[in-house]
Design a protein around this motif. Structure first.
Motif, PDB file in Angstrom:
ATOM      1  N   GLN A 154      51.082  94.791  71.281  1.00 26.63           N
ATOM      2  CA  GLN A 154      50.714  93.612  72.068  1.00 26.63           C
ATOM      3  C   GLN A 154      51.327  92.356  71.467  1.00 26.63           C
ATOM      4  OE1 GLN A 154      46.389  93.649  72.709  1.00 26.63           O
ATOM      5  NE2 GLN A 154      46.447  95.875  72.542  1.00 26.63           N
ATOM      6  N   GLU A 155      51.946  91.559  72.315  1.00 28.40           N
ATOM      7  CA  GLU A 155      52.643  90.375  71.797  1.00 28.40           C
ATOM      8  C   GLU A 155      51.697  89.201  71.577  1.00 28.40           C
ATOM      9  OE1 GLU A 155      56.100  89.183  74.016  1.00 28.40           O
ATOM     10  OE2 GLU A 155      56.643  87.656  72.547  1.00 28.40           O
ATOM     11  N   ILE A 156      51.862  88.565  70.425  1.00 28.73           N
ATOM     12  CA  ILE A 156      51.123  87.346  70.108  1.00 28.73           C
ATOM     13  C   ILE A 156      52.138  86.326  69.583  1.00 28.73           C
ATOM     14  CG2 ILE A 156      49.000  88.567  69.532  1.00 28.73           C
ATOM     15  CD1 ILE A 156      49.697  88.135  66.555  1.00 28.73           C
ATOM     16  N   LEU A 157      51.665  85.164  69.189  1.00 32.96           N
ATOM     17  CA  LEU A 157      52.563  84.175  68.586  1.00 32.96           C
ATOM     18  C   LEU A 157      51.799  83.446  67.496  1.00 32.96           C
ATOM     19  CD1 LEU A 157      55.387  82.974  68.685  1.00 32.96           C
ATOM     20  CD2 LEU A 157      54.552  81.286  70.313  1.00 32.96           C
ATOM     21  N   TYR A 172      42.770  96.333  74.284  1.00 33.22           N
ATOM     22  CA  TYR A 172      43.448  95.038  74.340  1.00 33.22           C
ATOM     23  C   TYR A 172      42.796  94.092  73.360  1.00 33.22           C
ATOM     24  CZ  TYR A 172      46.072  91.298  76.676  1.00 33.22           C
ATOM     25  OH  TYR A 172      46.947  90.286  76.971  1.00 33.22           O
ATOM     26  N   TYR A 173      43.641  93.348  72.631  1.00 33.74           N
ATOM     27  CA  TYR A 173      43.086  92.429  71.642  1.00 33.74           C
ATOM     28  C   TYR A 173      42.773  91.081  72.292  1.00 33.74           C
ATOM     29  CZ  TYR A 173      42.099  90.201  67.253  1.00 33.74           C
ATOM     30  OH  TYR A 173      41.460  89.543  66.239  1.00 33.74           O
ATOM     31  N   PRO A 217      39.481  89.019  71.881  1.00 32.98           N
ATOM     32  CA  PRO A 217      38.108  88.782  71.416  1.00 32.98           C
ATOM     33  C   PRO A 217      37.500  87.549  72.091  1.00 32.98           C
ATOM     34  CG  PRO A 217      39.695  88.168  69.704  1.00 32.98           C
ATOM     35  CD  PRO A 217      40.490  88.668  70.869  1.00 32.98           C
ATOM     36  N   ARG A 272      43.577  80.930  68.596  1.00 32.97           N
ATOM     37  CA  ARG A 272      42.727  80.802  67.419  1.00 32.97           C
ATOM     38  C   ARG A 272      43.342  79.753  66.515  1.00 32.97           C
ATOM     39  NH1 ARG A 272      39.522  82.729  70.066  1.00 32.97           N
ATOM     40  NH2 ARG A 272      38.337  84.654  69.814  1.00 32.97           N
ATOM     41  N   VAL A 285      47.039  73.580  64.335  1.00 41.44           N
ATOM     42  CA  VAL A 285      47.981  74.704  64.235  1.00 41.44           C
ATOM     43  C   VAL A 285      47.299  75.952  64.793  1.00 41.44           C
ATOM     44  CG1 VAL A 285      49.423  76.067  62.669  1.00 41.44           C
ATOM     45  CG2 VAL A 285      49.003  73.653  62.181  1.00 41.44           C
ATOM     46  N   TYR A 286      47.900  76.565  65.788  1.00 41.46           N
ATOM     47  CA  TYR A 286      47.252  77.659  66.514  1.00 41.46           C
ATOM     48  C   TYR A 286      48.055  78.947  66.569  1.00 41.46           C
ATOM     49  CZ  TYR A 286      43.831  74.291  67.882  1.00 41.46           C
ATOM     50  OH  TYR A 286      42.831  73.361  67.826  1.00 41.46           O
ATOM     51  N   THR A 287      47.308  80.057  66.667  1.00 40.61           N
ATOM     52  CA  THR A 287      47.896  81.346  66.993  1.00 40.61           C
ATOM     53  C   THR A 287      47.587  81.628  68.457  1.00 40.61           C
ATOM     54  OG1 THR A 287      47.694  82.275  64.782  1.00 40.61           O
ATOM     55  CG2 THR A 287      47.696  83.844  66.605  1.00 40.61           C
ATOM     56  N   TYR A 288      48.566  82.152  69.175  1.00 46.56           N
ATOM     57  CA  TYR A 288      48.343  82.573  70.544  1.00 46.56           C
ATOM     58  C   TYR A 288      48.080  84.067  70.524  1.00 46.56           C
ATOM     59  CZ  TYR A 288      50.086  77.979  71.526  1.00 46.56           C
ATOM     60  OH  TYR A 288      50.232  76.616  71.543  1.00 46.56           O
ATOM     61  N   LEU A 289      46.881  84.473  70.870  1.00 46.67           N
ATOM     62  CA  LEU A 289      46.538  85.887  70.948  1.00 46.67           C
ATOM     63  C   LEU A 289      47.188  86.465  72.209  1.00 46.67           C
ATOM     64  CD1 LEU A 289      42.817  85.816  69.764  1.00 46.67           C
ATOM     65  CD2 LEU A 289      44.902  86.078  68.422  1.00 46.67           C
ATOM     66  N   PRO A 290      47.103  87.792  72.418  1.00 46.28           N
ATOM     67  CA  PRO A 290      47.835  88.378  73.557  1.00 46.28           C
ATOM     68  C   PRO A 290      47.629  87.647  74.889  1.00 46.28           C
ATOM     69  CG  PRO A 290      47.040  90.128  72.160  1.00 46.28           C
ATOM     70  CD  PRO A 290      46.484  88.853  71.584  1.00 46.28           C
ATOM     71  N   ASN A 310      49.456  84.234  74.654  1.00 40.94           N
ATOM     72  CA  ASN A 310      50.895  84.453  74.629  1.00 40.94           C
ATOM     73  C   ASN A 310      51.421  84.828  76.008  1.00 40.94           C
ATOM     74  OD1 ASN A 310      53.493  84.966  73.074  1.00 40.94           O
ATOM     75  ND2 ASN A 310      53.151  86.917  74.110  1.00 40.94           N
ATOM     76  N   LEU A 368      51.590  81.735  78.116  1.00 39.36           N
ATOM     77  CA  LEU A 368      52.684  80.940  77.551  1.00 39.36           C
ATOM     78  C   LEU A 368      54.040  81.450  78.029  1.00 39.36           C
ATOM     79  CD1 LEU A 368      52.336  78.648  75.553  1.00 39.36           C
ATOM     80  CD2 LEU A 368      52.659  80.260  73.695  1.00 39.36           C
ATOM     81  N   LYS A 369      54.224  82.756  77.979  1.00 39.40           N
ATOM     82  CA  LYS A 369      55.513  83.337  78.370  1.00 39.40           C
ATOM     83  C   LYS A 369      55.750  83.156  79.875  1.00 39.40           C
ATOM     84  CE  LYS A 369      57.004  84.993  74.339  1.00 39.40           C
ATOM     85  NZ  LYS A 369      56.121  84.228  73.458  1.00 39.40           N
ATOM     86  N   ASN A 380      59.751  75.430  68.988  1.00 45.69           N
ATOM     87  CA  ASN A 380      58.675  74.693  68.324  1.00 45.69           C
ATOM     88  C   ASN A 380      59.095  73.279  67.954  1.00 45.69           C
ATOM     89  OD1 ASN A 380      57.094  76.952  68.406  1.00 45.69           O
ATOM     90  ND2 ASN A 380      56.627  76.987  66.221  1.00 45.69           N
ATOM     91  N   ILE A 387      54.998  73.976  71.316  1.00 45.89           N
ATOM     92  CA  ILE A 387      56.239  74.471  71.929  1.00 45.89           C
ATOM     93  C   ILE A 387      56.696  73.499  73.002  1.00 45.89           C
ATOM     94  CG2 ILE A 387      57.317  76.397  73.168  1.00 45.89           C
ATOM     95  CD1 ILE A 387      54.947  78.120  72.090  1.00 45.89           C
TER      96      ILE A 387
END
Lengths: 581, 581
Positions: A67-70, B6-7, B9, B33, B39-44, B47, B50-51, B137, B156
């Protein structure tokens, strides 16, 4: 795309700093431009290839249900301090402070980050196994960036991480990634090799590298027809070090004025290098290590680091050694040395009456013997193998080849989950650390690796799947209306079906052909003299002669021939054939 | 995708630092998260959206023939020093040093970079116009990052740059980007407004912002039905400041102990705020500026900066002002002040007998008059407008609305090409600096902006084009084999046609419905009680009642209804309707 409006500045001159062909061709072809040492811009051509590589990698990741994340590029210091790598990673890690004076790194890799993200949120064995990937920039401040995008300081990677509740599950996912990587390489259309590899700074147990074969590859690979293959850092062989039948002679200290290297010692004392033991001092987290190996062999630092599980281990500086041991680096030896751990390669185990440094300026000991004159803490394999040595699997002579690493897979085990306290609830209700795997693919480096393998004297020869354009339409003159009109018509017809470049520049045919070859476009459709007879010429990038196709009755035949030729097209077979010439 | 693997949460709790709904919902829905402040992470899920946004933006860029490139994130200091922005940009610029102690910045924008790249390689007017874009970025070290991805430090952006040989050509490309941006917003499915904007740190002449309407937008917009619209930084109005018919009284210095603010002065001296002139000190590249404005108005710092073309201009610190002018900040005034440039808003031009600071602690001057008591260097508009003021175009009262900026276009002119010496050969053979435009789109910020507009009490309501999944299949129980079997069958059928989530978790129907609504999936297909009669329920995200569809004869009817419902689906109309409730 019309070439007259396309930003693809090609160059005749070879750039100064281009040491290898791929670097030269990517610059000259207008794919990349250097912004700073090891930092590149991808121009439209380069970006196009990059995005095609990314797409293949992404699709193969999705095919194995990753699964793609970023994740962020800037990572807070805290998570690296927790894993212990903030200090261990060394000067390759680029660090910065924000306006509040907090420490960050430009992530060289993301094990700490991913582990921190899933901890507390990936909770149950029921959710396992799972794998997450991203495609993003990474940073490694190489001391000497070189070879263009092959060893850059800013680069694009696909990195994936998997989480498991058993070794078997990790094994299964590891194999799935292994196969996905082979699939990627097949779709990329290059010649490759999968080899056993050292785990380096990432750590863990098993690891494999995916290497694109190339004459000037950075990696040296030893392999055998039986299937064995490994990087030089990891390769082992079946050399047998026979027992000596000499009797032990009396040890003596002899004068060896200014005699420092193994060559010097061999010449001065008139002995074979196989009668000398090389002594090398390393400093690591737990102090000094003296590594011993037979004089004619090279020490393998990766094996030494792996043995100690200490990536900070590095050769002692001459000055530091002199201060610590009171003697110059050329005269270090195991007899009488103190406060070091002595680790010996198997190659010295059966030696008798050998020469070592005298632990005193301009002195060496001769007739030294293990146990009698000094003790060894441990024997292990810390030797570089050479081609021709017997394969560890079947005994046949090992062969040597060069390659460029584009992918690497690792079994991490619980290294990061334990350090970062990332636990899940197992089926038995207990809290257990995740068993992890990680899987890297160098996306931008793939660009360089492919060009390094697939080029000839005229330029790049892109495989069809990642070529910036599949074909180019070249009217030999834009001033002859019958040529440019027909070219225009053809362009409109083909651009819906293929990725087409239309070289509509008001330039000479020779100039256009050269650019098409340099850029590496698989197929040329040339509208030239033969147009009087209603014929266009069709030619693959590496073909010497073109095929004439009559278009007076329409484009049907031409379309067939384009498709046939593109299907036949295989640059790696052509490149192999010129290698043999 | 199977939800059980699927991730994503999801959370019940509202995160502590979420001040606005989009931030809360993106966290709770498992889209993002936080890793560090801003500063963030894009979970599935994140993302995926975003894509999809990236893809729409990329396609619209390609439609106007902009060419994609990829520039480095780490930029060498030299090019910023050349443009003068290394020092001017301020503390928002994140800086770092490499291992050789060379200075770099994590690019907050790429004007310097692109200009450096094309200079010497984009040579002739024949190659113009051309535009290049990238999606990558960017970094801005916000003093107080907030609102999740709306004001992040790592984000981004799509940034594009165009090069021209005439203003007309720039104008044409500017309009093309303007239209492309409108197209993007239409494809995204949100309510938006295009407004005149300040050019800020980027500089140049014209600029427009593309604003997503949202109740808690960061931007304040003034607009009129006649078509006028501008950000508060840029907005002007047709307020007329009438001539005073008072005769000039004698100026006096009066005691005003501890009376510092405009309110205090008005109360203490018992005068209207319109009889007071506010005096504000700014420091810029060329020294001190005293800005004057009528007491009841707010100063517009953006207009002031734009007037001086000096982005470094900032309010003087109290301590610094006291040192420089020997008086506390509350008692500053234009009478007798030295070494400042006095710039006055039009609002004070016709004032007579007004109050200003006494340039002495606890003193004010009354009955002050322009020219007689002090001189003004220049009049200009440096005032914030308010709603209700007359529209500058048609005179009707201006309205106010909140918005979130997602795109901005700029006419840069020759600002960067001149400073960085980027010239082309014009048709007349002369070397001329490129005329440039630049065009930014906040890709990650779009995610937040859309959620800020399109949500209700239950969660996000994604427009179909960027929803992480178009539909979700929910069997109310996984234990009833007839439900899970049918769901499985349906999943296999639909996943080739749509982006489908299959909620195969062993959880209660209520739990699954809540997650589907929180995540914001456009359509639900529910397999529940009605399955006994061979019926599934179909329901749009915002519908209260579901439609029952008989599937005993096959899925044909269901497929038709799914397609019909998804085509009708329009979250922005629904959200407007609940706003009115």
């Amino acid at each position: 795309m019309r070439m007259s409006k396309y930003y693809a500045p090609t160059l005749k001159e070879v750039p100064n700093d281009a040491e290898i062909k791929s670097h030269e061709l990517l610059i000259r072809g207008g794919f990349i431009r250097k912004t700073a040492s090891g930092v590149y811009t991808y121009l439209p051509l380069g970006n196009k290839v990059l995005k095609k590589i990314e797409r293949i990698v992404r699709e193969e990741m999705e095919n194995i249900e990753s699964q793609e994340i970023l994740m962020p590029i800037i990572q807070p210091a805290e998570i690296w301090q927790e894993s212990g790598r903030w200090d261990d990673y060394g000067p390759e890690m680029m660090k910065l402070k924000d306006r509040h004076n907090r420490d960050f790194t430009l992530g060289p890799t993301h094990e700490e980050m991913i582990t921190t993200i899933v901890k507390n949120e990936l909770r149950s064995y029921k959710q396992l196994p799972i794998s997450l990937f991203q495609i993003a920039n990474k940073y490694r401040d190489e001391i000497r960036p070189r070879f263009g995008v092959l060893r850059a300081r800013e680069f694009i990677m696909k990195d994936a991480y998997s989480f498991h509740d058993s070794e078997e599950s990790l094994d299964e996912t590891y194999k799935a990634f292994y196969k996905a990587y082979e699939k990627i390489l097949e779709r990329l259309g290059v010649d490759y090799l999968v080899v056993e590899a050292d785990t380096g700074a990432i750590g863990g147990s098993d690891s494999h590298e995916f290497q694109v074969k190339a004459e000037y590859g950075e990696s040296t690979i030893y392999y055998c027809d039986c299937g064995y293959s490994a990087t030089d850092e990891k390769a082992v062989s079946n050399v047998i070090f026979e027992e000596s039948n000499e009797t032990e002679q009396e040890m003596k200290k002899v004068d060896t004025p200014d005699v420092k290297t193994i060559e010097d010692v061999a010449n001065f004392l008139n002995v074979d290098k196989t009668k000398i033991v090389k002594s090398l001092l390393f400093k690591g987290r737990e102090g000094w290590v003296l590594a011993l190996i037979r004089g004619d062999y090279e020490l393998n630092t990766s094996k030494l680091k792996a043995y100690f599980g200490d990536q900070t281990l590095s050769m002692g500086e001459p000055e530091e050694i002199k201060n610590e041991f009171g003697v110059e680096i050329g005269f270090i030896g195991p007899v009488g040395i103190k406060n070091v751990k002595i680790v010996a390669d198997y190659s010295i185990k059966n030696m008798k009456n050998f020469v070592v440094g005298g632990m005193e300026k301009d002195k060496h000991y001769v007739n030294v013997n293990i146990n009698r004159d000094f003790k060894i803490d441990v024997y292990t394999d810390i030797r570089m193998v050479s081609k021709g040595e017997p394969c560890p699997k079947c005994g046949k002579p090992l062969k040597e080849i060069k390659g460029i690493e584009v992918g690497q897979v690792f079994k991490l085990g619980t290294k990061y989950s334990e350090k970062l306290h990332a636990y899940y609830t197992a089926e038995d209700g207990k809290q257990k650390p995740f068993i992890m795997g990680c899987y890297g693919w160098g996306v931008s480096r793939t660009l360089g690796a492919i060009v390094e393998q697939l080029h000839d004297d005229y330029g790049i020869i892109w495989p069809r799947n990642i070529a910036p354009f599949e074909l180019v339409i070249i009217p030999v003159s834009m001033k002859q209306k019958e040529l440019s009109d027909k070219a225009e018509e053809l362009y409109k017809l083909l651009k819906g079906k293929y990725d087409v470049l239309y070289d509509d520049r008001d330039a000479s045919p020779g100039f256009k052909f050269k650019d098409a070859d340099l850029i590496g476009i698989p197929l040329k459709i040339i509208l030239g003299k033969k147009m009087k007879e209603g014929k266009v010429e069709v030619k693959l990038r590496y073909e010497r002669n073109s095929e004439e196709v009559d278009i007076t009755e329409g484009f049907e035949e031409l379309l067939k021939i384009i498709e046939k030729k593109l299907n036949e097209y295989d640059p790696k077979i052509y490149v192999k054939s010129i290698d043999k010439e």
